[in-house]
Design a protein around this motif. Structure first.
Motif, PDB file in Angstrom:
ATOM      1  N   GLY A 458       0.816  -1.211   0.000  1.00 61.08           N
ATOM      2  CA  GLY A 458       0.000   0.000   0.000  1.00 61.08           C
ATOM      3  C   GLY A 458       0.848   1.258   0.000  1.00 61.08           C
ATOM      4  N   PHE A 459       1.887   1.280   0.842  1.00 64.62           N
ATOM      5  CA  PHE A 459       2.777   2.446   0.945  1.00 64.62           C
ATOM      6  C   PHE A 459       3.569   2.642  -0.349  1.00 64.62           C
ATOM      7  CE2 PHE A 459       6.124   5.189   2.492  1.00 64.62           C
ATOM      8  CZ  PHE A 459       5.561   5.865   3.580  1.00 64.62           C
ATOM      9  N   ILE A 460       4.087   1.544  -0.881  1.00 67.37           N
ATOM     10  CA  ILE A 460       4.889   1.626  -2.111  1.00 67.37           C
ATOM     11  C   ILE A 460       4.042   2.087  -3.296  1.00 67.37           C
ATOM     12  CG2 ILE A 460       6.170   0.259  -3.809  1.00 67.37           C
ATOM     13  CD1 ILE A 460       7.096  -1.515  -1.425  1.00 67.37           C
ATOM     14  N   PHE A 461       2.880   1.470  -3.497  1.00 70.06           N
ATOM     15  CA  PHE A 461       2.027   1.834  -4.648  1.00 70.06           C
ATOM     16  C   PHE A 461       1.503   3.261  -4.522  1.00 70.06           C
ATOM     17  CE2 PHE A 461       0.835  -2.935  -5.241  1.00 70.06           C
ATOM     18  CZ  PHE A 461       2.076  -3.148  -5.823  1.00 70.06           C
ATOM     19  N   ALA A 462       1.168   3.678  -3.301  1.00 67.56           N
ATOM     20  CA  ALA A 462       0.678   5.049  -3.101  1.00 67.56           C
ATOM     21  C   ALA A 462       1.779   6.054  -3.404  1.00 67.56           C
ATOM     22  CB  ALA A 462       0.189   5.224  -1.659  1.00 67.56           C
ATOM     23  N   SER A 463       3.007   5.772  -2.982  1.00 76.48           N
ATOM     24  CA  SER A 463       4.134   6.672  -3.256  1.00 76.48           C
ATOM     25  C   SER A 463       4.385   6.796  -4.755  1.00 76.48           C
ATOM     26  CB  SER A 463       5.407   6.167  -2.555  1.00 76.48           C
ATOM     27  OG  SER A 463       5.219   6.107  -1.159  1.00 76.48           O
ATOM     28  N   LEU A 464       4.346   5.662  -5.453  1.00 72.60           N
ATOM     29  CA  LEU A 464       4.531   5.692  -6.912  1.00 72.60           C
ATOM     30  C   LEU A 464       3.414   6.482  -7.589  1.00 72.60           C
ATOM     31  CD1 LEU A 464       5.629   1.986  -7.562  1.00 72.60           C
ATOM     32  CD2 LEU A 464       7.045   4.045  -7.807  1.00 72.60           C
ATOM     33  N   ALA A 465       2.176   6.285  -7.106  1.00 73.93           N
ATOM     34  CA  ALA A 465       1.036   7.001  -7.683  1.00 73.93           C
ATOM     35  C   ALA A 465       1.190   8.511  -7.501  1.00 73.93           C
ATOM     36  CB  ALA A 465      -0.268   6.516  -7.041  1.00 73.93           C
ATOM     37  N   ILE A 466       1.630   8.930  -6.318  1.00 74.77           N
ATOM     38  CA  ILE A 466       1.831  10.360  -6.048  1.00 74.77           C
ATOM     39  C   ILE A 466       2.862  10.937  -7.007  1.00 74.77           C
ATOM     40  CG2 ILE A 466       2.779  12.017  -4.371  1.00 74.77           C
ATOM     41  CD1 ILE A 466       1.583  10.155  -2.161  1.00 74.77           C
ATOM     42  N   TYR A 467       3.989  10.251  -7.157  1.00 71.98           N
ATOM     43  CA  TYR A 467       5.067  10.761  -8.007  1.00 71.98           C
ATOM     44  C   TYR A 467       4.649  10.814  -9.479  1.00 71.98           C
ATOM     45  CZ  TYR A 467       9.595  11.249 -10.277  1.00 71.98           C
ATOM     46  OH  TYR A 467      10.627  11.697 -11.061  1.00 71.98           O
ATOM     47  N   ILE A 468       4.083   9.713  -9.969  1.00 71.28           N
ATOM     48  CA  ILE A 468       3.732   9.633 -11.390  1.00 71.28           C
ATOM     49  C   ILE A 468       2.645  10.647 -11.743  1.00 71.28           C
ATOM     50  CG2 ILE A 468       2.663   8.152 -13.145  1.00 71.28           C
ATOM     51  CD1 ILE A 468       4.065   5.763 -11.668  1.00 71.28           C
ATOM     52  N   VAL A 469       1.590  10.702 -10.936  1.00 67.87           N
ATOM     53  CA  VAL A 469       0.483  11.610 -11.242  1.00 67.87           C
ATOM     54  C   VAL A 469       0.908  13.071 -11.061  1.00 67.87           C
ATOM     55  CG1 VAL A 469      -1.871  12.298 -10.603  1.00 67.87           C
ATOM     56  CG2 VAL A 469      -1.262   9.871 -10.675  1.00 67.87           C
ATOM     57  N   SER A 470       1.726  13.358 -10.058  1.00 69.00           N
ATOM     58  CA  SER A 470       2.202  14.731  -9.859  1.00 69.00           C
ATOM     59  C   SER A 470       3.056  15.192 -11.033  1.00 69.00           C
ATOM     60  CB  SER A 470       3.024  14.839  -8.559  1.00 69.00           C
ATOM     61  OG  SER A 470       2.194  14.674  -7.429  1.00 69.00           O
ATOM     62  N   LYS A 471       3.823  14.271 -11.621  1.00 68.53           N
ATOM     63  CA  LYS A 471       4.663  14.609 -12.768  1.00 68.53           C
ATOM     64  C   LYS A 471       3.834  14.941 -14.014  1.00 68.53           C
ATOM     65  CE  LYS A 471       9.081  14.502 -11.774  1.00 68.53           C
ATOM     66  NZ  LYS A 471       9.919  15.683 -12.026  1.00 68.53           N
ATOM     67  N   MET A 472       2.594  14.488 -14.015  1.00 71.37           N
ATOM     68  CA  MET A 472       1.712  14.769 -15.153  1.00 71.37           C
ATOM     69  C   MET A 472       1.162  16.196 -15.122  1.00 71.37           C
ATOM     70  SD  MET A 472      -0.509  11.241 -15.331  1.00 71.37           S
ATOM     71  CE  MET A 472       0.269   9.660 -15.659  1.00 71.37           C
ATOM     72  N   GLY A 473       1.289  16.858 -13.974  1.00 69.76           N
ATOM     73  CA  GLY A 473       0.796  18.224 -13.828  1.00 69.76           C
ATOM     74  C   GLY A 473       1.875  19.098 -13.222  1.00 69.76           C
ATOM     75  N   ALA A 474       1.463  20.206 -12.643  1.00 77.72           N
ATOM     76  CA  ALA A 474       2.421  21.109 -11.992  1.00 77.72           C
ATOM     77  C   ALA A 474       1.714  21.866 -10.877  1.00 77.72           C
ATOM     78  CB  ALA A 474       3.001  22.090 -13.009  1.00 77.72           C
TER      79      ALA A 474
END
Length: 494
Positions: A458-474
């Motif tokens: 849960g912690f690993i997938f959530a961290s990846l989701a935050i990074y990937i989705v944040s990189k899609m915006g600003a």
């Protein structure tokens, strides 16, 4: 149960003192900020001990000693993971969260902070995070009520149903009346009682079993593998137990203590006090369960209650080895652990319902007096739901706690941690992190994949989701400027 029972008298005095503190705090509670965050006025000692006491719950004196008693030192990986996780939480999150919440709309709750930090005009981030708090905290509250019921049931011979209400009543009373200050002040008293019990009890058990050499020989005779840190476990098993430490980054009742500190300057001293308290308490807990193996193997005639429910090992040792008056004080430490955590959880749920639903969506113009009384009503509502969930006498404390701990750790941990150290995190990244973390825990728990504790994926997938989705915006310029101002404030004052 006689009214002259020393344990009963001790409990009554203790509970009366906690309720009295609640009424004292009532006089300092003038608005919603006072009720749910104490007006950000906690000094380093209260911040430290309140964070520790609100964290440990009945699990500290029931769940963990029971696990050590059943399986030996292999279960102590949980304690090691918790110590590492708590230290990193104090180091990286505590001070930064204190200033970030102040710079982001003087946020009083985590959903409030997320909403302001990421400029979420839709309210979606606030709603989802508040729902996660209510779902997992109601489960967590139920675990506290189960622990309290077990204590009253075994100490006074009550039925489980009666014990359920007796154990919850006092906590509900002082939380209802005094709010955050009552919870924090009582936590400080309760933390002191807990460390006293956990340092004294293993020493007396050692003396009763003939000293450390005799005790270790008795434990080895019962089962040599009790000393094996890797007994009946695997690499995944050890990682799962250590993974409990990840939960600290996302526990709202602990994070609220950081938010309520009087200044960033208090955090460093609070960290030292809290970590010392925690290491001593966890060491005492492991020792109680471990030395209990020797005591009950040497005294099988009194081992039946522990054989039936291993979570009663501390309770039975206190009742057998101590004068009834001292036993009453020691057993009050379990009540302290239960009450300290349950009160914090009730208050966080109340805060979510009052600040993040009632005030935000129903009554934006509500007066401070009205909001405080709505908060009190929400304490009662959540308590009644938790009592209903705890009604099953087959519930085990550690199982309930592990699920709720994982839920918060995965849903909020990465969001909180990354939001205070990475300026480029976005609103959609936060939303993705909360949803992915919570869903992963629920799915992983349901299918029991790989035998791995659900908080880790849960912690690993959530961290990846935050990074990937944040990189899609600003992030917006406002988000960046507030982050920079808060970080500067933190570095100047830490």
């Amino acid at each position: 149960m006689s009214v002259s029972n020393p344990t009963l008298i001790t409990f009554v005095i203790y509970i009366a003192a906690m309720v009295l503190i609640g009424f004292m705090a009532y006089r300092s509670t003038n608005n919603l900020s006072d009720y749910i965050l104490g007006g950000r006025s906690l000094g380093s000692v209260v911040t430290a001990l309140s964070a520790g006491a609100s964290d440990m719950s009945g699990w500290l004196l029931m769940g963990l000693p029971g696990a050590i008693y059943m399986s030996g030192l292999s279960e102590s990986w949980i304690a090691i993971g918790l110590i590492v996780g708590a230290y990193l939480n104090w180091l990286f999150v505590a001070g930064r969260l204190r200033v970030q919440t102040e710079h982001n709309g003087d946020a009083l709750t985590l959903p409030d902070y997320f909403s302001s930090r990421f400029e979420d005009k839709s309210g979606l981030l606030r709603i989802i995070s508040a729902v996660v708090i209510l779902v997992f905290f109601t489960i967590y509250c139920a675990s506290g009520i189960v622990a309290g019921a077990r204590l009253f049931e075994s100490t006074f011979g009550m039925s489980y149903e009666t014990a359920l209400w007796a154990g919850a009543a006092a906590t509900i009373a002082y939380t209802f009346v005094g709010g955050f200050l009552a919870v924090s002040w009582t936590d400080t008293v309760q933390a002191t009682l807990m460390i006293f019990a956990l340092l004294l009890t293993p020493i007396i058990v050692l003396l009763a079993t003939g000293g450390i050499d005799t005790t270790f020989l008795a434990i080895e005779a019962q089962d040599p593998s009790n000393f094996d840190m890797l007994k009946n476990t695997t690499f995944i098993g050890v990682i799962s137990l250590m993974g409990w430490g990840l939960g600290y980054f996302g526990q709202p009742h602990i994070l609220a203590r950081f938010m309520a500190a009087d200044s960033v300057k208090s955090i460093a001293n609070a960290r030292r006090i809290s970590m010392t308290w925690m290491i001593l308490c966890l060491g005492g807990t492991v020792a109680v369960g471990f030395f209990g193996i020797a005591y009950f193997s040497a005294h099988p005639a009194v081992a039946m209650p522990v054989s039936e429910n291993h979570e009663r090992v501390f309770i039975e040792l206190a009742k057998i080895l101590f004068n009834p008056w001292v036993a009453g004080v020691l057993l009050s430490a379990i009540l302290a652990a239960v009450m300290s955590t349950l009160s914090c959880q009730l208050l966080v749920c109340s805060s979510a319902l009052t600040e993040d639903f009632y005030k935000t969506f129903l009554r934006k113009s509500a007066s401070q007096v009205e909001l405080v009384w709505v908060g009190r009503a929400m304490v009662l509502l959540v308590a009644l739901i938790a009592i209903a969930m705890a009604a099953n006498p087959e519930n085990r404390v550690l199982g309930l706690v592990s699920y709720a701990w994982a839920g918060f750790g995965a849903a909020f941990g990465p969001v909180v941690l990354i939001s205070v150290i990475w300026k480029n995190m976005t609103r959609n990244g936060a939303l993705a992190g909360i949803l992915v973390g919570a869903i992963t825990v629920i799915v992983w728990k349901h299918f029991e994949l790989l035998g791995l504790y659900e908080i880790i994926p849960g912690f690993i997938f959530a961290s990846l989701a935050i990074y990937i989705v944040s990189k899609m915006g600003a992030p917006t310029s406002g988000m960046l400027s507030r982050f920079a101002a808060a970080e500067k404030d933190f570095r100047l004052n830490q």
